[in-house]
Design a protein around this motif. Structure first.
Motif, PDB file in Angstrom:
ATOM      1  N   TRP A  22       3.871   7.992  -6.789  1.00  0.00           N
ATOM      2  CA  TRP A  22       2.820   8.840  -6.237  1.00  0.00           C
ATOM      3  C   TRP A  22       2.724   8.676  -4.724  1.00  0.00           C
ATOM      4  CZ3 TRP A  22       1.318  12.880  -8.578  1.00  0.00           C
ATOM      5  CH2 TRP A  22       0.206  13.615  -8.108  1.00  0.00           C
ATOM      6  N   THR A  23       2.286   9.747  -4.065  1.00  0.00           N
ATOM      7  CA  THR A  23       2.155   9.722  -2.602  1.00  0.00           C
ATOM      8  C   THR A  23       0.898  10.482  -2.186  1.00  0.00           C
ATOM      9  OG1 THR A  23       3.375  11.796  -2.267  1.00  0.00           O
ATOM     10  CG2 THR A  23       4.670   9.742  -2.357  1.00  0.00           C
ATOM     11  N   TYR A  24       0.506  10.274  -0.954  1.00  0.00           N
ATOM     12  CA  TYR A  24      -0.655  11.000  -0.423  1.00  0.00           C
ATOM     13  C   TYR A  24      -0.333  12.492  -0.318  1.00  0.00           C
ATOM     14  CZ  TYR A  24      -5.275  10.678   1.715  1.00  0.00           C
ATOM     15  OH  TYR A  24      -6.628  10.758   1.952  1.00  0.00           O
ATOM     16  N   ALA A  25       0.933  12.816  -0.043  1.00  0.00           N
ATOM     17  CA  ALA A  25       1.343  14.227   0.052  1.00  0.00           C
ATOM     18  C   ALA A  25       1.171  14.929  -1.297  1.00  0.00           C
ATOM     19  CB  ALA A  25       2.793  14.318   0.510  1.00  0.00           C
ATOM     20  N   LYS A  26       1.504  14.249  -2.393  1.00  0.00           N
ATOM     21  CA  LYS A  26       1.294  14.820  -3.725  1.00  0.00           C
ATOM     22  C   LYS A  26      -0.201  14.990  -3.997  1.00  0.00           C
ATOM     23  CE  LYS A  26       5.516  13.163  -6.001  1.00  0.00           C
ATOM     24  NZ  LYS A  26       6.058  12.323  -7.102  1.00  0.00           N
ATOM     25  N   HIS A  27      -0.970  13.971  -3.632  1.00  0.00           N
ATOM     26  CA  HIS A  27      -2.429  14.051  -3.808  1.00  0.00           C
ATOM     27  C   HIS A  27      -2.982  15.283  -3.107  1.00  0.00           C
ATOM     28  CE1 HIS A  27      -6.708  12.997  -3.599  1.00  0.00           C
ATOM     29  NE2 HIS A  27      -6.616  13.337  -2.324  1.00  0.00           N
ATOM     30  N   ASN A  28      -2.567  15.506  -1.870  1.00  0.00           N
ATOM     31  CA  ASN A  28      -3.083  16.646  -1.097  1.00  0.00           C
ATOM     32  C   ASN A  28      -2.782  17.979  -1.778  1.00  0.00           C
ATOM     33  OD1 ASN A  28      -4.193  15.096   0.967  1.00  0.00           O
ATOM     34  ND2 ASN A  28      -2.321  15.137   2.196  1.00  0.00           N
ATOM     35  N   SER A  29      -1.588  18.112  -2.323  1.00  0.00           N
ATOM     36  CA  SER A  29      -1.208  19.371  -2.972  1.00  0.00           C
ATOM     37  C   SER A  29      -2.032  19.626  -4.226  1.00  0.00           C
ATOM     38  CB  SER A  29       0.283  19.358  -3.318  1.00  0.00           C
ATOM     39  OG  SER A  29       1.061  19.320  -2.145  1.00  0.00           O
TER      40      SER A  29
ATOM     41  N   GLU B  34      -8.347  -0.678  -7.315  1.00  0.00           N
ATOM     42  CA  GLU B  34      -9.037  -1.934  -7.036  1.00  0.00           C
ATOM     43  C   GLU B  34     -10.319  -2.047  -7.854  1.00  0.00           C
ATOM     44  OE1 GLU B  34      -9.551  -2.216  -2.827  1.00  0.00           O
ATOM     45  OE2 GLU B  34      -7.441  -2.712  -2.461  1.00  0.00           O
ATOM     46  N   LYS B  35     -11.032  -0.937  -8.026  1.00  0.00           N
ATOM     47  CA  LYS B  35     -12.223  -0.944  -8.876  1.00  0.00           C
ATOM     48  C   LYS B  35     -11.864  -1.297 -10.316  1.00  0.00           C
ATOM     49  CE  LYS B  35     -14.780   2.543  -6.209  1.00  0.00           C
ATOM     50  NZ  LYS B  35     -15.397   3.905  -6.260  1.00  0.00           N
ATOM     51  N   MET B  36     -10.696  -0.868 -10.761  1.00  0.00           N
ATOM     52  CA  MET B  36     -10.225  -1.189 -12.118  1.00  0.00           C
ATOM     53  C   MET B  36      -9.722  -2.620 -12.222  1.00  0.00           C
ATOM     54  SD  MET B  36      -7.918   2.145 -12.976  1.00  0.00           S
ATOM     55  CE  MET B  36      -8.320   3.694 -12.219  1.00  0.00           C
ATOM     56  N   GLN B  37      -9.529  -3.252 -11.069  1.00  0.00           N
ATOM     57  CA  GLN B  37      -8.966  -4.604 -10.989  1.00  0.00           C
ATOM     58  C   GLN B  37      -7.531  -4.661 -11.523  1.00  0.00           C
ATOM     59  OE1 GLN B  37     -11.867  -7.199 -12.915  1.00  0.00           O
ATOM     60  NE2 GLN B  37     -13.238  -7.089 -11.152  1.00  0.00           N
ATOM     61  N   ILE B  38      -6.778  -3.612 -11.197  1.00  0.00           N
ATOM     62  CA  ILE B  38      -5.361  -3.612 -11.555  1.00  0.00           C
ATOM     63  C   ILE B  38      -4.645  -4.698 -10.755  1.00  0.00           C
ATOM     64  CG2 ILE B  38      -3.194  -2.304 -11.482  1.00  0.00           C
ATOM     65  CD1 ILE B  38      -5.060  -1.224 -13.586  1.00  0.00           C
ATOM     66  N   ASP B  39      -3.904  -5.520 -11.459  1.00  0.00           N
ATOM     67  CA  ASP B  39      -3.107  -6.586 -10.839  1.00  0.00           C
ATOM     68  C   ASP B  39      -1.648  -6.152 -10.912  1.00  0.00           C
ATOM     69  OD1 ASP B  39      -1.655  -8.824 -10.153  1.00  0.00           O
ATOM     70  OD2 ASP B  39      -2.837 -10.214 -11.356  1.00  0.00           O
ATOM     71  N   TRP B  40      -1.090  -5.746  -9.782  1.00  0.00           N
ATOM     72  CA  TRP B  40       0.260  -5.183  -9.790  1.00  0.00           C
ATOM     73  C   TRP B  40       1.345  -6.220 -10.067  1.00  0.00           C
ATOM     74  CZ3 TRP B  40       0.462  -0.387 -10.797  1.00  0.00           C
ATOM     75  CH2 TRP B  40      -0.529   0.480 -10.343  1.00  0.00           C
TER      76      TRP B  40
ATOM     77  N   GLU C 252       0.824  -1.211   0.000  1.00  0.00           N
ATOM     78  CA  GLU C 252       0.000   0.000   0.000  1.00  0.00           C
ATOM     79  C   GLU C 252       0.863   1.267   0.000  1.00  0.00           C
ATOM     80  OE1 GLU C 252      -2.706   2.588  -0.395  1.00  0.00           O
ATOM     81  OE2 GLU C 252      -3.311   0.470  -0.354  1.00  0.00           O
ATOM     82  N   TRP C 253       0.518   2.217  -0.868  1.00  0.00           N
ATOM     83  CA  TRP C 253       1.303   3.450  -0.989  1.00  0.00           C
ATOM     84  C   TRP C 253       0.473   4.710  -0.690  1.00  0.00           C
ATOM     85  CZ3 TRP C 253      -0.949   0.668  -4.733  1.00  0.00           C
ATOM     86  CH2 TRP C 253      -1.738   1.308  -5.688  1.00  0.00           C
TER      87      TRP C 253
ATOM     88  N   ARG D 265       4.745  -2.158 -16.243  1.00  0.00           N
ATOM     89  CA  ARG D 265       5.918  -2.537 -17.040  1.00  0.00           C
ATOM     90  C   ARG D 265       7.237  -2.237 -16.351  1.00  0.00           C
ATOM     91  NH1 ARG D 265       8.028   2.095 -19.728  1.00  0.00           N
ATOM     92  NH2 ARG D 265       6.577   3.834 -19.968  1.00  0.00           N
ATOM     93  N   ASP D 266       7.180  -1.514 -15.202  1.00  0.00           N
ATOM     94  CA  ASP D 266       8.431  -1.103 -14.564  1.00  0.00           C
ATOM     95  C   ASP D 266       8.265  -0.965 -13.057  1.00  0.00           C
ATOM     96  OD1 ASP D 266       6.795   1.073 -14.625  1.00  0.00           O
ATOM     97  OD2 ASP D 266       8.094   2.304 -15.892  1.00  0.00           O
ATOM     98  N   ALA D 267       7.646  -1.975 -12.457  1.00  0.00           N
ATOM     99  CA  ALA D 267       7.524  -2.041 -10.994  1.00  0.00           C
ATOM    100  C   ALA D 267       6.721  -0.900 -10.394  1.00  0.00           C
ATOM    101  CB  ALA D 267       8.912  -2.121 -10.353  1.00  0.00           C
ATOM    102  N   GLY D 268       5.663  -0.500 -11.088  1.00  0.00           N
ATOM    103  CA  GLY D 268       4.733   0.447 -10.499  1.00  0.00           C
ATOM    104  C   GLY D 268       4.891   1.893 -10.890  1.00  0.00           C
ATOM    105  N   ASP D 269       5.779   2.201 -11.814  1.00  0.00           N
ATOM    106  CA  ASP D 269       5.908   3.578 -12.292  1.00  0.00           C
ATOM    107  C   ASP D 269       4.902   3.849 -13.402  1.00  0.00           C
ATOM    108  OD1 ASP D 269       6.727   6.127 -12.715  1.00  0.00           O
ATOM    109  OD2 ASP D 269       8.696   5.641 -13.504  1.00  0.00           O
ATOM    110  N   HIS D 270       4.792   2.916 -14.369  1.00  0.00           N
ATOM    111  CA  HIS D 270       3.856   3.062 -15.487  1.00  0.00           C
ATOM    112  C   HIS D 270       3.045   1.772 -15.662  1.00  0.00           C
ATOM    113  CE1 HIS D 270       7.291   5.734 -16.428  1.00  0.00           C
ATOM    114  NE2 HIS D 270       6.375   6.544 -16.930  1.00  0.00           N
TER     115      HIS D 270
END
Length: 327
Positions: free
Chosen positions: A238-245, A265-271, A194-195, A276-281
């Motif tokens: 991405w972070t919660y701090a970026k989201h807040n800003s 989770e609604k999109m059913q993304i399977d990490w 969780e991030w 393609r690059d460990a969670g960046d894209h």
């Protein structure tokens, strides 16, 4: 005395010759500067011109949604899928590591030929320097570069004086066919957990980012276009701090903000499979899931026309067949 006079004359000739040489060099640099300088401040002139050149080939007033930003934008949204599933016409004008000065320049060019209903700005680019940052540490050289654009935009000669090689031309043609989407099938799982843990922290925007974000917002308002800020799922950056800003700015300026890091989770993304690059894209499969979700979101929240039965847009079906993508 005669020897001294000749020596003085020789020195005078050398001085005059040097003055002539440097005057000619200065004239050449000024001339080249006029050729390579863009009409306004941009950072990556080559990518900007490639993107605006291909976008200008799109028939006028046929794009409903322009999607823009850095690599997150062209990795996550698939315009031909949006067309197939919703009949929405869109085009991605994102470029690698895009700065907001380039975002603004590209959008201004876009609006010369298109009247979109919506501009979608992927927010990752808000957290890097937004203007043309000095790359020369020597102050004198930097000041010279500001006056002589040939130093500032020295790589533009590739665009102005040489043909794009065949391989590059084919790659750009494929991207144009896919309306700016870059298809990537690599799989490198994200395993970090969780991030988006709730926090009151804020991450500052990059220098000059708010300045250019305001310009983009004003450009949209002037042209009666809705601006939507969207963050694609990206646990690696991405972070919660970026989201807040971003959320603070959006609320202060009456702009819609959709952070899809809360929707993965609604999109059913399977990490383990969809990045393609460990969670960046996201990769191609991840982009399919996101595009389906985003298309439904657009249909629910905006009055965008379904063009699938309109013969004027028949080329979209032809491009979908040529792309070889299946949905």
């Amino acid at each position: 005395m005669q020897d001294i006079s000749e020596e003085i004359m020789d020195r005078m000739k050398k001085i005059i010759g040097s003055i002539g040489f440097f005057s000619g060099l200065l004239a050449l640099l000024v001339g080249l500067s006029l050729m390579v300088a863009p009409n306004e401040e941009v950072y990556n002139i080559i990518d900007v011109e490639k993107k605006t050149s291909f976008f200008s080939k799109v028939p006028e007033d046929t794009i409903d949604v322009i999607i823009i930003g850095d690599s997150e934008s062209y990795s996550a949204f698939n315009p031909l899928q949006l067309w197939k599933e919703q009949g929405i016409t869109s085009y991605i004008c994102g470029t690698h590591a895009q700065r907001l000065c380039d975002t603004y320049s590209i959008l201004k060019s876009n609006l010369e030929t298109q009247s979109p209903e919506l501009i979608v700005l992927e927010t990752n680019c808000l957290f890097r320097y937004a203007g043309v940052k000095p790359e020369l540490t020597d102050k004198t050289l930097y000041e010279v570069s500001q006056q002589l654009a040939v130093f500032k935009y020295h790589n533009r000669w590739k665009q102005l004086f040489s043909l794009v090689d065949t391989t590059e031309q084919k790659k750009l043609a494929k991207e144009h066919l896919r309306k700016g989407f870059k298809l990537r099938t690599d799989i490198v799982p994200y395993t970090g957990g969780e991030w988006m843990k709730e926090s009151n922290k804020r991450k500052n925007f990059g220098e000059r980012a708010e300045e250019y974000l305001t310009k983009i917002h004003e450009l949209c308002e002037e042209n009666d276009i809705q601006l939507v800020l969207v963050t694609t799922p990206a646990p690696d950056n991405w972070t919660y701090a970026k989201h807040n800003s971003v959320n603070d700015w959006a609320q202060s300026n009456g702009v819609t903000y959709l952070d899809m890091n809360f929707e993965h989770e609604k999109m059913q993304i399977d990490w383990s499979k969809d990045t393609r690059d460990a969670g960046d894209h996201l990769n191609y499969i991840g982009a399919k899931k996101l595009t389906t979700y985003f298309g439904a979101y657009l249909k629910e929240n905006y009055s965008l026309t379904d063009h699938r039965q309109d013969e004027v847009y028949s080329s979209w079906d032809e491009d979908l067949k040529k792309s070889g993508m299946k949905f």
